[in-house]
Write an enzyme that holds these catalytic residues in place. Sequence first.
Site, PDB file in Angstrom:
ATOM      1  N   THR A 164      -7.254   6.528  10.787  1.00 53.65           N
ATOM      2  CA  THR A 164      -7.200   5.476   9.893  1.00 53.65           C
ATOM      3  C   THR A 164      -8.396   4.564   9.740  1.00 53.65           C
ATOM      4  O   THR A 164      -9.192   4.768  10.689  1.00 53.65           O
ATOM      5  CB  THR A 164      -5.770   4.566  10.211  1.00 53.65           C
ATOM      6  N   THR A 165      -8.335   3.361   8.829  1.00 48.30           N
ATOM      7  CA  THR A 165      -9.295   2.566   8.739  1.00 48.30           C
ATOM      8  C   THR A 165      -9.655   1.894  10.196  1.00 48.30           C
ATOM      9  O   THR A 165      -8.674   1.005  10.694  1.00 48.30           O
ATOM     10  CB  THR A 165      -9.512   1.747   7.999  1.00 48.30           C
ATOM     11  N   ARG A 196      -6.945  12.639   1.105  1.00 42.69           N
ATOM     12  CA  ARG A 196      -5.661  13.133   2.010  1.00 42.69           C
ATOM     13  C   ARG A 196      -4.298  12.566   1.821  1.00 42.69           C
ATOM     14  O   ARG A 196      -3.214  13.135   2.054  1.00 42.69           O
ATOM     15  CB  ARG A 196      -5.974  12.548   3.458  1.00 42.69           C
ATOM     16  N   HIS A 213      -5.828   3.420  -1.377  1.00 43.93           N
ATOM     17  CA  HIS A 213      -6.934   3.815  -0.784  1.00 43.93           C
ATOM     18  C   HIS A 213      -7.410   5.320  -1.230  1.00 43.93           C
ATOM     19  O   HIS A 213      -6.802   6.061  -0.859  1.00 43.93           O
ATOM     20  CB  HIS A 213      -6.884   3.598   0.659  1.00 43.93           C
ATOM     21  N   GLU A 240     -10.730  -9.409   2.885  1.00 38.80           N
ATOM     22  CA  GLU A 240      -9.506  -9.120   3.619  1.00 38.80           C
ATOM     23  C   GLU A 240      -9.885  -8.774   5.176  1.00 38.80           C
ATOM     24  O   GLU A 240     -10.532  -7.886   5.425  1.00 38.80           O
ATOM     25  CB  GLU A 240      -9.014  -7.817   3.094  1.00 38.80           C
ATOM     26  N   ASP A 290       0.092   4.381  -0.325  1.00 39.61           N
ATOM     27  CA  ASP A 290      -0.832   5.576   0.304  1.00 39.61           C
ATOM     28  C   ASP A 290       0.133   6.681   0.969  1.00 39.61           C
ATOM     29  O   ASP A 290      -0.185   7.964   0.510  1.00 39.61           O
ATOM     30  CB  ASP A 290      -1.983   5.374   1.221  1.00 39.61           C
ATOM     31  N   HIS A 291       1.088   6.205   1.666  1.00 39.81           N
ATOM     32  CA  HIS A 291       1.580   7.332   2.513  1.00 39.81           C
ATOM     33  C   HIS A 291       3.004   7.911   1.694  1.00 39.81           C
ATOM     34  O   HIS A 291       3.458   8.942   2.541  1.00 39.81           O
ATOM     35  CB  HIS A 291       2.105   6.705   4.101  1.00 39.81           C
ATOM     36  N   HIS A 327      -3.501  -4.396   7.809  1.00 39.91           N
ATOM     37  CA  HIS A 327      -3.411  -3.459   8.384  1.00 39.91           C
ATOM     38  C   HIS A 327      -2.840  -3.449   9.885  1.00 39.91           C
ATOM     39  O   HIS A 327      -2.787  -4.359  10.150  1.00 39.91           O
ATOM     40  CB  HIS A 327      -5.167  -2.967   8.952  1.00 39.91           C
ATOM     41  N   GLY A 328      -1.706  -2.367   9.858  1.00 39.17           N
ATOM     42  CA  GLY A 328      -0.895  -2.446  11.056  1.00 39.17           C
ATOM     43  C   GLY A 328      -0.091  -3.597  10.967  1.00 39.17           C
ATOM     44  O   GLY A 328       0.793  -3.641  12.151  1.00 39.17           O
ATOM     45  N   GLU A 331      -8.767   0.380  -2.784  1.00 37.83           N
ATOM     46  CA  GLU A 331      -9.739   0.476  -1.769  1.00 37.83           C
ATOM     47  C   GLU A 331     -10.400   1.723  -1.714  1.00 37.83           C
ATOM     48  O   GLU A 331      -9.875   2.570  -1.970  1.00 37.83           O
ATOM     49  CB  GLU A 331      -8.637   0.592  -0.456  1.00 37.83           C
ATOM     50  N   HIS A 380       1.778   1.393   5.543  1.00 43.49           N
ATOM     51  CA  HIS A 380       2.153   2.450   6.672  1.00 43.49           C
ATOM     52  C   HIS A 380       3.526   2.002   7.063  1.00 43.49           C
ATOM     53  O   HIS A 380       4.568   2.988   6.968  1.00 43.49           O
ATOM     54  CB  HIS A 380       1.150   2.652   7.673  1.00 43.49           C
ATOM     55  N   ARG A 401       3.634  19.264   0.839  1.00 42.05           N
ATOM     56  CA  ARG A 401       4.163  20.299   0.104  1.00 42.05           C
ATOM     57  C   ARG A 401       3.274  20.541  -1.089  1.00 42.05           C
ATOM     58  O   ARG A 401       3.716  21.661  -1.857  1.00 42.05           O
ATOM     59  CB  ARG A 401       5.703  19.945  -0.016  1.00 42.05           C
ATOM     60  N   ARG A 404      -9.281   8.257  -0.574  1.00 42.61           N
ATOM     61  CA  ARG A 404     -10.153   8.396   0.596  1.00 42.61           C
ATOM     62  C   ARG A 404     -11.239   9.531  -0.196  1.00 42.61           C
ATOM     63  O   ARG A 404     -11.034  10.271  -1.055  1.00 42.61           O
ATOM     64  CB  ARG A 404      -9.609   8.934   1.650  1.00 42.61           C
ATOM     65  N   ASN A 444       0.970  -1.256   0.074  1.00 42.12           N
ATOM     66  CA  ASN A 444      -0.062  -0.030  -0.038  1.00 42.12           C
ATOM     67  C   ASN A 444       0.872   1.272  -0.004  1.00 42.12           C
ATOM     68  O   ASN A 444       1.797   1.468   0.781  1.00 42.12           O
ATOM     69  CB  ASN A 444      -0.795   0.025   1.386  1.00 42.12           C
TER      70      ASN A 444
HETATM   71  C1  LIG Z   1      -8.293   0.000   4.330  1.00 41.32           C
HETATM   72  C2  LIG Z   1      -6.781   0.006   5.136  1.00 41.32           C
HETATM   73  O1  LIG Z   1      -6.525  -0.697   6.048  1.00 41.32           O
HETATM   74  C3  LIG Z   1      -5.659   0.844   4.804  1.00 41.32           C
HETATM   75  O2  LIG Z   1      -5.518   0.927   3.348  1.00 41.32           O
HETATM   76  C4  LIG Z   1      -5.614   2.275   5.148  1.00 41.32           C
HETATM   77  O3  LIG Z   1      -6.996   2.539   5.223  1.00 41.32           O
HETATM   78  C5  LIG Z   1      -4.761   3.155   4.484  1.00 41.32           C
HETATM   79  O4  LIG Z   1      -5.082   4.411   4.278  1.00 41.32           O
HETATM   80  P1  LIG Z   1      -5.284   5.367   5.869  1.00 41.32           P
HETATM   81  O5  LIG Z   1      -3.834   5.038   6.447  1.00 41.32           O
HETATM   82  O6  LIG Z   1      -5.566   6.524   5.412  1.00 41.32           O
HETATM   83  O7  LIG Z   1      -6.030   4.771   6.845  1.00 41.32           O
HETATM   84  N1  LIG Z   2      -5.810  -3.156   3.785  1.00 36.38           N
HETATM   85  C1  LIG Z   2      -4.695  -2.667   4.374  1.00 36.38           C
HETATM   86  C2  LIG Z   2      -3.739  -1.970   3.866  1.00 36.38           C
HETATM   87  O1  LIG Z   2      -3.562  -1.674   2.777  1.00 36.38           O
HETATM   88  C3  LIG Z   2      -2.380  -1.404   4.645  1.00 36.38           C
HETATM   89  O2  LIG Z   2      -2.724  -1.029   6.075  1.00 36.38           O
HETATM   90  P1  LIG Z   2      -1.393  -0.470   6.723  1.00 36.38           P
HETATM   91  O3  LIG Z   2      -0.310  -1.501   6.662  1.00 36.38           O
HETATM   92  O4  LIG Z   2      -1.151   0.684   5.933  1.00 36.38           O
HETATM   93  O5  LIG Z   2      -1.876  -0.409   8.103  1.00 36.38           O
END
Ligand SMILES: CC(=O)[C@@H](O)[C@H](O)COP(=O)(O)O
Ligand SMILES: NCC(=O)COP(=O)(O)O
Length: 246
Positions: free
Chosen positions: A107-108, A56, A50, A158, A16-17, A197-198, A77, A220, A25, A52, A14
């Site tokens: 977060t979720t 964000r 994801h 999942e 996202d971050h 997640h986590g 997602e 993350h 920035r 959102r 993932n």
């Molecule tokens: C659905 C999930 O568990 C993750 O993809 C998480 O939502 C990542 O995005 P956030 O860190 O913004 O929650």
């Molecule tokens: N669906 C969980 C995901 O994509 C990643 O979650 P995280 O490792 O960022 O907590």
Amino acid sequence: MNVLNPTRLRLGVNIDHVATIRNARGGEHPDPARAAQIVAQAGGDGITVHLREDRRHIRDDDLQRVQSATGLPLNLEMAATDEMLEIALRHKPHAACIVPEKREERTTEGGLDAAGLHNQLAPIVSRLSDAGVRVSLFIAPEPRQIEAAMKLGVPVVEFHTGEYAHATGGQVAVELKRITDMAALAAKNGIEPHAGHGLTYENVQPVAAIPQLAELNIGHYLIGEAIFCGLEASVKKMRALMDEVR
Ligand SMILES: CC(=O)[C@@H](O)[C@H](O)COP(=O)(O)O
Ligand SMILES: NCC(=O)COP(=O)(O)O
């Protein structure tokens, strides 16, 4: 994915971050599409993003660029909204994972109430499926939610591993058992179980060892580790930890 070795546990990364840092920035750096390419080089099996409602991190214009940056399957997602459904149908990712979303959450926080939301989810699942998108539901590891997933006819669930990741002491084994039992239940009923997640280097192996799990999605922590050792190295290390227990 993994046609040569169907038993290999897939790692979806993932990204996202990467976008979180970029958006701090407001420019274009660091680019999630470049991160996707590094994930591919490092042996990741898929890319997860994801989108959102509040944008964000991942933005609409990232989807096409991330999707075409590598040959890896994209797992989108998305909340169960008309807006997200239209976006998913336009981009047709390999997979769409329907997640619960609250605008104000950090977060979720939990799994989707697939049982309570059946009537809202059913048309979304069928439109995505008709478009060839592999639909997954991001649920808590509970029998009721698996039954709901079966009623909705999704091929994948999942499991939200947040409760496991945050557990301490004896609760860790309790949470792990829930995921283990529900992975077996899902697989027995023809649903492919994933988890995420986590997850971190420290807590991934007991989850990765659950034989029915086909894919972990991790974000993350890997992006955080990448600050210290690089994204390629953080993905490779996670991959190696997963492979050690399979
Ligand atoms: C659905 C999930 O568990 C993750 O993809 C998480 O939502 C990542 O995005 P956030 O860190 O913004 O929650
Ligand atoms: N669906 C969980 C995901 O994509 C990643 O979650 P995280 O490792 O960022 O907590």
